[in-house]
Design an enzyme around this catalytic site. Sequence first.
Site, PDB file in Angstrom:
ATOM      1  CE  LYS A   1      -2.068   2.840   2.946  1.00  0.00           C
ATOM      2  NZ  LYS A   1      -1.877   4.088   1.997  1.00  0.00           N
TER       3      LYS A   1
ATOM      4  N   GLY B   1       6.912   4.637   8.451  1.00  0.00           N
ATOM      5  CA  GLY B   1       6.081   5.797   8.443  1.00  0.00           C
ATOM      6  C   GLY B   1       6.104   6.310  10.173  1.00  0.00           C
ATOM      7  CB  SER B   2       4.074   8.404  11.997  1.00  0.00           C
ATOM      8  OG  SER B   2       2.751   7.576  12.049  1.00  0.00           O
TER       9      SER B   2
ATOM     10  N   GLY C   1       3.088   3.188  13.669  1.00  0.00           N
ATOM     11  CA  GLY C   1       3.884   1.886  14.094  1.00  0.00           C
ATOM     12  C   GLY C   1       3.409   1.276  15.744  1.00  0.00           C
TER      13      GLY C   1
ATOM     14  CD  GLU D   1      12.943   3.376   8.678  1.00  0.00           C
ATOM     15  OE1 GLU D   1      12.723   4.336   9.502  1.00  0.00           O
ATOM     16  OE2 GLU D   1      12.764   3.751   7.442  1.00  0.00           O
TER      17      GLU D   1
ATOM     18  CB  CYS E   1      13.276   8.313   8.878  1.00  0.00           C
ATOM     19  SG  CYS E   1      13.798   7.327   7.506  1.00  0.00           S
TER      20      CYS E   1
ATOM     21  CD  GLU F   1      10.388  11.828  12.198  1.00  0.00           C
ATOM     22  OE1 GLU F   1       9.261  11.342  12.531  1.00  0.00           O
ATOM     23  OE2 GLU F   1      11.296  11.175  11.609  1.00  0.00           O
TER      24      GLU F   1
END
Length: 486
Positions: free
Chosen positions: A191, A243-244, A248, A265, A299, A396
């Site tokens: 996706k 992703g975020s 996660g 990740e 990231c 972040e």
Amino acid sequence: MEHKLNYNDLWAYAPAPEDSGHVNIRDRYGLFLNGRFQDADSGKTFETHNPATEVRLSEVAFAGETDVDAAVKAARNAFDKSWNPMPPADRGKYLFRIARMIQERSREFAVAETLDGGKPIKESRDIDIPLAAAHFFYYAGWADKLEHAFPTRAVTPMGVAGQIIPWNFPLLMAAWKIAPALACGNTVVLKPAEATPLTALKLAEVIQDAGLPDGVVNILTGDGSTGAALVNHPGIDKVAFTGSTAVGKLIQNSIAGSHKKATLELGGKAANIILDDAPLNQAVEGIINGIFFNQGHVCCAGSRLLVQEGVADEVIAKLKDRLETLRVGDPMDKNTDIGAINSREQLNTIEGYLKLGQEEGAQIHQPECSLPEKGYWCRPTLFLNATQSHRIVQEEIFGPVLAIQTFRSVDEAIEMANNTPYGLSAGIWTDKGSRIFNLTRRLRAGVVWANTYNQFDPTSPFGGYKESGFGREGGLHGLEPYVNFD
Ligand code: NAI
Ligand code: MG
């Protein structure tokens, strides 16, 4: 009166736009399901835009639960009937073919990546697309050599992998996920992110042209609800997510207690550390690359600078100088250094942090560059006098924003570098190898670069500690999360 030199006038380049006439972006894309493009069961679609112009590029299908179910079943069927039984050397041939076809269509991929996501064409052309092809080449080579990758252990593929990727490196993340999964004999439902679906759909065209058996790779466009339906589907054996950290954690909760394995990740807040013996010009260039590359939508971006007190003034002066010559604007221009922010939402997030940093007491510095009227833009930004407790130091931001702190001793630098919830990457700038080894041992980061930054290679593993996630992608390590050890 002080005379301020305007570098952009002094070094003005003529516009050098990349041609997009050769790129065919269809007006509408279906889901790539069981080897064919087809509409979503519900008929729903959504649009993808160019963040530099706010112009609509295409309309893509929106996959719901029934589409996810059909894709997982297609992937299972392909796993049982074609991909797993196939001789590994033949699987390798398909991967080599995909790699070569990405290379052949690399200009088209680069332009589509830049139009859909806003990153400078020189980055998609020189980094994203070549690296995506390199990952397919690399893992193609492993397909028939897994007994050498795991010499003392028998391995089998896991089955069907559900893979969810973000918008910052759309094609590259698709390659990171798909190539090792297929090399190990798994099939895939991927996706892409809602803001940047186009290059994954072009990859689906490549996969079709390469003649992969139907259902080996399925690509479903949609949003977080599509991702959640994929994660929760009982027919997948593995989740791979980038992703975020927030999503996660959701994923980890929803697969807890199931047979599903995961690699996550997530975010980062990397420190770039300049010691007083560092080659300063080289270090400054590396710091600039570390945070402003891809608008800071990285990231592992070097979003914190820790600079030793004795050289801090000189480094900050050089950074400010260098900021004046960075070119912000049209991502399709070959001279552009900083392109468009990926979406209105991401720009809002970044602007929120620009305000917050000032409220927290850090001192903001931005160059006086002009910005295009349409689209989403952010000037490269330094925050001086940042402190460890500031949220701009801990969280972040995912934008072109560098928080700068100073330190006295190496021990202090290590403590500051490690003192965030993340642990994805770090950078060290020094003249002495012994200092490099001292720091790399003590930094809690999955990747540590020394006297360079943001270097990637398919042979080298990548991944984090702490809230940056777990599991490794790339290299030999990147095969492990896609096999069962019998
Ligand atoms: P996100 O984590 O929401 O999106 C990443 C992917 O996950 C997208 O494909 C999205 O559709 C999917 N997703 C969203 N909710 C899901 C769910 N409940 N279950 C399964 N899949 C789901 O990230 P977003 O909102 O685009 O960005 C927010 C922040 O996340 C950024 O500001 C940045 O700090 C961080 N981020 C980190 C990335 C990295 O490379 N580690 C990449 C993108 C964002
Ligand atoms: Mg887009």
